[in-house]
Design an enzyme around this catalytic site. Sequence first.
Site, short mmCIF file in Angstrom:
data_model
loop_
_atom_site.label_atom_id
_atom_site.label_comp_id
_atom_site.label_asym_id
_atom_site.label_seq_id
_atom_site.Cartn_x
_atom_site.Cartn_y
_atom_site.Cartn_z
N ASN A 183 0.85 -1.19 0.00
CA ASN A 183 0.00 0.00 0.00
C ASN A 183 0.89 1.24 0.00
O ASN A 183 1.57 1.53 0.99
CB ASN A 183 -0.91 -0.02 1.23
CG ASN A 183 -1.99 1.05 1.14
OD1 ASN A 183 -1.91 1.95 0.31
ND2 ASN A 183 -2.98 0.95 2.01
N PHE A 184 0.88 1.97 -1.10
CA PHE A 184 1.71 3.18 -1.22
C PHE A 184 1.14 4.32 -0.37
O PHE A 184 1.83 5.29 -0.10
CB PHE A 184 1.80 3.63 -2.68
CG PHE A 184 2.70 2.80 -3.57
CD1 PHE A 184 2.74 1.41 -3.49
CD2 PHE A 184 3.52 3.41 -4.51
CE1 PHE A 184 3.57 0.66 -4.31
CE2 PHE A 184 4.35 2.68 -5.33
CZ PHE A 184 4.37 1.31 -5.24
N LYS A 185 -0.14 4.21 0.01
CA LYS A 185 -0.83 5.29 0.75
C LYS A 185 -0.54 6.63 0.07
O LYS A 185 -0.54 6.71 -1.16
CB LYS A 185 -0.46 5.25 2.23
CG LYS A 185 -0.83 3.90 2.87
CD LYS A 185 -0.90 3.91 4.37
CE LYS A 185 -1.42 2.57 4.87
NZ LYS A 185 -1.60 2.48 6.30
N HIS A 201 -10.64 1.02 2.80
CA HIS A 201 -9.48 0.91 3.69
C HIS A 201 -9.80 1.67 4.99
O HIS A 201 -10.58 2.64 4.97
CB HIS A 201 -8.24 1.51 3.01
CG HIS A 201 -6.99 1.29 3.80
ND1 HIS A 201 -6.62 2.11 4.83
CD2 HIS A 201 -6.06 0.31 3.73
CE1 HIS A 201 -5.49 1.65 5.36
NE2 HIS A 201 -5.12 0.56 4.72
N GLU A 256 -7.78 -5.92 8.84
CA GLU A 256 -6.75 -5.03 9.39
C GLU A 256 -7.26 -4.30 10.63
O GLU A 256 -8.09 -3.39 10.50
CB GLU A 256 -6.38 -3.94 8.37
CG GLU A 256 -5.74 -4.44 7.11
CD GLU A 256 -4.99 -3.32 6.40
OE1 GLU A 256 -3.84 -3.55 6.03
OE2 GLU A 256 -5.54 -2.22 6.23
N ILE A 299 -2.33 -0.36 12.66
CA ILE A 299 -1.83 0.15 11.38
C ILE A 299 -0.75 1.21 11.63
O ILE A 299 -0.93 2.12 12.44
CB ILE A 299 -2.98 0.74 10.53
CG1 ILE A 299 -3.91 -0.39 10.07
CG2 ILE A 299 -2.45 1.52 9.34
CD1 ILE A 299 -5.13 0.08 9.27
N GLY A 343 0.95 -3.38 10.85
CA GLY A 343 2.17 -3.55 11.63
C GLY A 343 3.11 -4.63 11.14
O GLY A 343 4.07 -4.99 11.84
N ALA A 348 2.41 -1.46 4.37
CA ALA A 348 2.75 -0.10 3.95
C ALA A 348 4.04 0.37 4.60
O ALA A 348 5.12 0.30 4.00
CB ALA A 348 1.60 0.85 4.26
N SER A 349 3.96 0.84 5.86
CA SER A 349 5.10 1.53 6.47
C SER A 349 6.38 0.71 6.52
O SER A 349 7.48 1.25 6.36
CB SER A 349 4.73 2.03 7.87
OG SER A 349 4.21 0.99 8.66
O1 G3P Z 1 -3.10 -1.27 3.90
C1 G3P Z 1 -2.10 -1.77 4.67
C2 G3P Z 1 -1.91 -0.91 5.83
O2 G3P Z 1 -3.04 -0.32 6.35
C3 G3P Z 1 -1.02 -1.47 6.86
O3 G3P Z 1 -0.19 -0.40 7.13
O4 G3P Z 1 1.88 0.65 7.83
O5 G3P Z 1 0.80 -1.06 9.28
O6 G3P Z 1 1.90 -1.76 7.16
P1 G3P Z 1 1.17 -0.67 7.90
#
Ligand code: G3P
Length: 228
Positions: free
Chosen positions: A11-13, A95, A145, A150, A185, A206-207
């Site tokens: 997810n590039f967000k 999302h 999720e 997140i 996470g 994402a992160s």
């Molecule tokens: O869409 C995936 C995302 O919401 C998870 O984010 O930063 O926890 O990998 P993250």
Amino acid sequence: MQIKTPVLFINFKTYEQSTGENAVKLAKAAEEAANEVGALVVLVVQAADLRLVSSSVSLPVFAQHIDPVSFGSNTGKTLPEAVKAAGATGTVLSHAENKQNNEFIEKAMARAREMGFDVMVCAEDLERAKQIAAMNPKPDLIAVEPPELIGGDISVSTAHPELITDSVKAIKEIAPGIEVITGAGIKNQGDVAKAIELGTVGVFVASGIVKAENQKEAIIDLLRGLKQ
Ligand code: G3P
């Protein structure tokens, strides 16, 4: 569903590190990593960058959102036809950072089906996962999720393994054709391997990738978890 599993969705967000030219750099890193490991990556990209990213790599590209609108007077909406013309083959819906109600999700899924898109709908908990599984049309994938995890350092696989197993069981009882993904996470291959062990066909990250010092290495590490 057009995409194969197991799969890593990135997810590039709207992070700076994954917008515009940086989105292209990340997409190329993902493509190299996918080729090196021999695993599938899907890029989930903001609307403004879809064409740029899809014309730079051969990995599947999903939109982060579409609106249930058709050609016409819909200022500010994301038109499914435009998303398709920009190279997307699928879309995420609802999302946690862009949550929609069930009526919106069903209408948007109907438009997505008209476009021939793969559809992944996000669910914040077990109850929502069940509601989404019971919808018509049905999504190809549900991404479970927990919003509170997140962007953090504790993965859903570690904090809530029961949410994953319960969701997989409940979704498969309602709609056996829907595949389950999890995210929140997820930072390393152990988190990914655990998610697969708990019954998912992949992860949504994402992160842990976008903010990594070396994005390609981070992706390779996670992809190895898919193959354990
Ligand atoms: O869409 C995936 C995302 O919401 C998870 O984010 O930063 O926890 O990998 P993250």
